[in-house]
Scaffold this motif. Structure first.
Motif, PDB file in Angstrom:
ATOM      1  N   UNK A 235     -18.846  -4.651 -12.031  1.00  0.00           N
ATOM      2  CA  UNK A 235     -17.375  -4.709 -12.020  1.00  0.00           C
ATOM      3  C   UNK A 235     -16.748  -4.675 -10.629  1.00  0.00           C
ATOM      4  N   UNK A 236     -17.514  -5.020  -9.604  1.00  0.00           N
ATOM      5  CA  UNK A 236     -16.909  -5.248  -8.298  1.00  0.00           C
ATOM      6  C   UNK A 236     -16.253  -6.630  -8.316  1.00  0.00           C
ATOM      7  N   UNK A 237     -15.161  -6.776  -7.590  1.00  0.00           N
ATOM      8  CA  UNK A 237     -14.593  -8.102  -7.362  1.00  0.00           C
ATOM      9  C   UNK A 237     -15.276  -8.642  -6.114  1.00  0.00           C
ATOM     10  N   UNK A 238     -16.058  -9.688  -6.296  1.00  0.00           N
ATOM     11  CA  UNK A 238     -16.897 -10.200  -5.211  1.00  0.00           C
ATOM     12  C   UNK A 238     -16.252 -11.424  -4.570  1.00  0.00           C
ATOM     13  N   UNK A 239     -15.973 -11.324  -3.275  1.00  0.00           N
ATOM     14  CA  UNK A 239     -15.515 -12.463  -2.501  1.00  0.00           C
ATOM     15  C   UNK A 239     -16.742 -13.127  -1.888  1.00  0.00           C
ATOM     16  N   UNK A 240     -17.034 -14.342  -2.295  1.00  0.00           N
ATOM     17  CA  UNK A 240     -18.216 -15.056  -1.808  1.00  0.00           C
ATOM     18  C   UNK A 240     -17.787 -16.116  -0.808  1.00  0.00           C
ATOM     19  N   UNK A 241     -18.207 -15.948   0.440  1.00  0.00           N
ATOM     20  CA  UNK A 241     -17.868 -16.911   1.491  1.00  0.00           C
ATOM     21  C   UNK A 241     -18.859 -18.065   1.436  1.00  0.00           C
ATOM     22  N   UNK A 242     -18.360 -19.282   1.184  1.00  0.00           N
ATOM     23  CA  UNK A 242     -19.226 -20.426   0.895  1.00  0.00           C
ATOM     24  C   UNK A 242     -18.838 -21.628   1.742  1.00  0.00           C
ATOM     25  N   UNK A 243     -19.830 -22.289   2.281  1.00  0.00           N
ATOM     26  CA  UNK A 243     -19.555 -23.511   3.048  1.00  0.00           C
ATOM     27  C   UNK A 243     -19.263 -24.690   2.121  1.00  0.00           C
ATOM     28  N   UNK A 244     -19.909 -24.697   0.967  1.00  0.00           N
ATOM     29  CA  UNK A 244     -19.757 -25.818   0.033  1.00  0.00           C
ATOM     30  C   UNK A 244     -19.396 -25.286  -1.347  1.00  0.00           C
ATOM     31  N   UNK A 245     -18.150 -25.517  -1.763  1.00  0.00           N
ATOM     32  CA  UNK A 245     -17.691 -25.012  -3.054  1.00  0.00           C
ATOM     33  C   UNK A 245     -18.290 -25.789  -4.226  1.00  0.00           C
ATOM     34  N   UNK A 246     -19.016 -26.863  -3.943  1.00  0.00           N
ATOM     35  CA  UNK A 246     -19.658 -27.637  -5.002  1.00  0.00           C
ATOM     36  C   UNK A 246     -21.164 -27.381  -5.099  1.00  0.00           C
ATOM     37  N   UNK A 247     -21.639 -26.428  -4.329  1.00  0.00           N
ATOM     38  CA  UNK A 247     -23.068 -26.133  -4.331  1.00  0.00           C
ATOM     39  C   UNK A 247     -23.534 -25.660  -5.705  1.00  0.00           C
ATOM     40  N   UNK A 248     -24.717 -26.117  -6.102  1.00  0.00           N
ATOM     41  CA  UNK A 248     -25.289 -25.686  -7.380  1.00  0.00           C
ATOM     42  C   UNK A 248     -25.873 -24.284  -7.282  1.00  0.00           C
ATOM     43  N   UNK A 249     -25.936 -23.740  -6.071  1.00  0.00           N
ATOM     44  CA  UNK A 249     -26.524 -22.411  -5.871  1.00  0.00           C
ATOM     45  C   UNK A 249     -25.484 -21.287  -5.868  1.00  0.00           C
ATOM     46  N   UNK A 250     -24.233 -21.631  -6.121  1.00  0.00           N
ATOM     47  CA  UNK A 250     -23.188 -20.602  -6.159  1.00  0.00           C
ATOM     48  C   UNK A 250     -23.400 -19.710  -7.380  1.00  0.00           C
ATOM     49  N   UNK A 251     -23.421 -18.391  -7.210  1.00  0.00           N
ATOM     50  CA  UNK A 251     -23.539 -17.500  -8.370  1.00  0.00           C
ATOM     51  C   UNK A 251     -22.276 -17.564  -9.217  1.00  0.00           C
ATOM     52  N   UNK A 252     -22.433 -17.749 -10.514  1.00  0.00           N
ATOM     53  CA  UNK A 252     -21.286 -17.917 -11.413  1.00  0.00           C
ATOM     54  C   UNK A 252     -21.048 -16.649 -12.219  1.00  0.00           C
ATOM     55  N   UNK A 253     -19.841 -16.111 -12.099  1.00  0.00           N
ATOM     56  CA  UNK A 253     -19.470 -14.891 -12.818  1.00  0.00           C
ATOM     57  C   UNK A 253     -17.955 -14.753 -12.735  1.00  0.00           C
ATOM     58  N   UNK A 254     -17.360 -14.192 -13.762  1.00  0.00           N
ATOM     59  CA  UNK A 254     -15.899 -14.026 -13.775  1.00  0.00           C
ATOM     60  C   UNK A 254     -15.407 -13.157 -12.627  1.00  0.00           C
ATOM     61  N   UNK A 255     -16.259 -12.254 -12.139  1.00  0.00           N
ATOM     62  CA  UNK A 255     -15.850 -11.349 -11.068  1.00  0.00           C
ATOM     63  C   UNK A 255     -16.164 -11.868  -9.672  1.00  0.00           C
ATOM     64  N   UNK A 256     -16.693 -13.087  -9.591  1.00  0.00           N
ATOM     65  CA  UNK A 256     -17.008 -13.674  -8.286  1.00  0.00           C
ATOM     66  C   UNK A 256     -15.963 -14.719  -7.922  1.00  0.00           C
TER      67      UNK A 256
END
Length: 331
Positions: free
Chosen positions: A24-45
């Protein structure tokens, strides 16, 4: 609670972001590519487009965050210039810590690497007190050591930052360049023959991915500012590691040893030929040497101080083999 995770598309960062989101942490994920298939998917991310090398994007992502987990790094030993290593590992770390200082972040957990200590002494596992006795073998080791110096500078400025030094990480998770242990396991699972350099007595420390992720959370709770903790598992030489993998997976692979110097010279020749045609090769002499350097280690400090717990090597390998078998079955 809001946290920033850098390197969320990497092997450790991906698992860590999901673990934090599940708690239940709100996770801010800093990403170079917002279309990457490796982005972790979760409502809190929450994805933030940016790069640790660009300070303004770090500052936007870190807004209102209580904690920071800095796992991003440039690790590609095939790359022959220092610029990407320096910009990501040193400048990027400085940007994260400067933004943490300005935003009054409560704690930062920085993921470094055991390789900053250099090779293990003969029959003596690396501990946090071991001084580095040899020159840096590659730009990755050098710049990660430089980034630890940046951490020390910002601790003096008032940033609460703890350093974790994972050993060789393996286990279920993303397929990445730096995850060489999983690659070896996959070859033993699916190939019929494996040729290896004749240094199977080289000993290293192997840590299960779940243990590393748990250590990140333990460091947030129990870590001390400016302190470094080796996050490892069991020590094993290659001969024993291969035997464990073969026995657990019931693999029938035949493993043949080739003279180490011959392998290294062949790799150097292939790289020189490829360089002439503007191509790259998966292995370089530097990568080979890094894989065949003694790096046994002790995590006693993390066990006693962080309440860190180690997954037995055979247990972790069994889970990894099960995962990789299913992963390959499903493409």
């Amino acid at each position: 609670m809001k946290v920033l995770v850098t390197g969320a598309t990497g092997y450790i960062g991906h698992q860590l972001a999901l673990k934090l989101a599940d708690q239940n942490y709100e996770v801010h994920a800093l990403l170079r590519n917002l279309n990457s298939t490796k982005i972790p998917r979760h409502d809190n991310i929450i994805p933030f487009r940016g790069n640790i090398c660009a300070y303004d994007t770090v500052q936007k992502a870190i807004k209102q965050c209580d904690y920071v987990f800095h796992t991003a790094a440039f690790t590609d030993l095939k790359y022959h210039k220092i610029d990407k290593f320096y910009n990501t590992n040193v400048v990027g770390t400085k940007n994260v810590l400067e933004a943490s200082l300005r935003e009054n972040v409560k704690k930062v957990v920085y993921t470094s690497t055991l390789s900053t200590f250099g090779p293990a002494l003969y029959k003596t596992p690396i501990t946090e007190e071991q001084p580095r006795l040899e020159s840096y073998a590659n730009d990755y080791e050098l710049t990660k050591s430089m980034s630890e110096e940046v951490v020390a500078e910002y601790v003096e400025k008032g940033v609460f930052c703890t350093i974790l030094s994972p050993t060789r990480v393996y286990g279920p998770g993303l397929k990445t360049y730096s995850n060489g242990v999983n690659a070896i396991i996959s070859k033993i699972l699916h190939d019929k023959v494996l040729f290896v350099p004749s240094k199977l007595d080289v000993e290293a420390n192997y840590v299960f991915i779940d243990d590393v992720v748990n250590a990140e959370l333990l460091a947030l709770k129990n870590g001390k500012a400016g302190e470094k903790y080796i996050i490892g598992g069991e020590n094993s030489d290659y001969k024993t590691l291969f035997s464990y993998i073969k026995n657990i997976s019931k693999s029938k692979i035949s493993i043949f040893q080739i003279n180490y110097d011959l392998v290294k010279n062949c790799i150097a020749f292939i790289n020189n030929v490829n360089a002439a045609f503007g191509k790259s090769f998966l292995l370089t002499p530097q990568v080979l040497d890094s894989l065949f350097t003694n790096r046994s280690a002790s995590s006693q400090k993390a066990v006693s101080t962080l309440n860190y717990r180690i997954t037995p090597l055979k247990t972790g390998l069994k889970q990894t083999i099960n995962y990789l078998s299913k992963y390959n079955d499903h493409g």
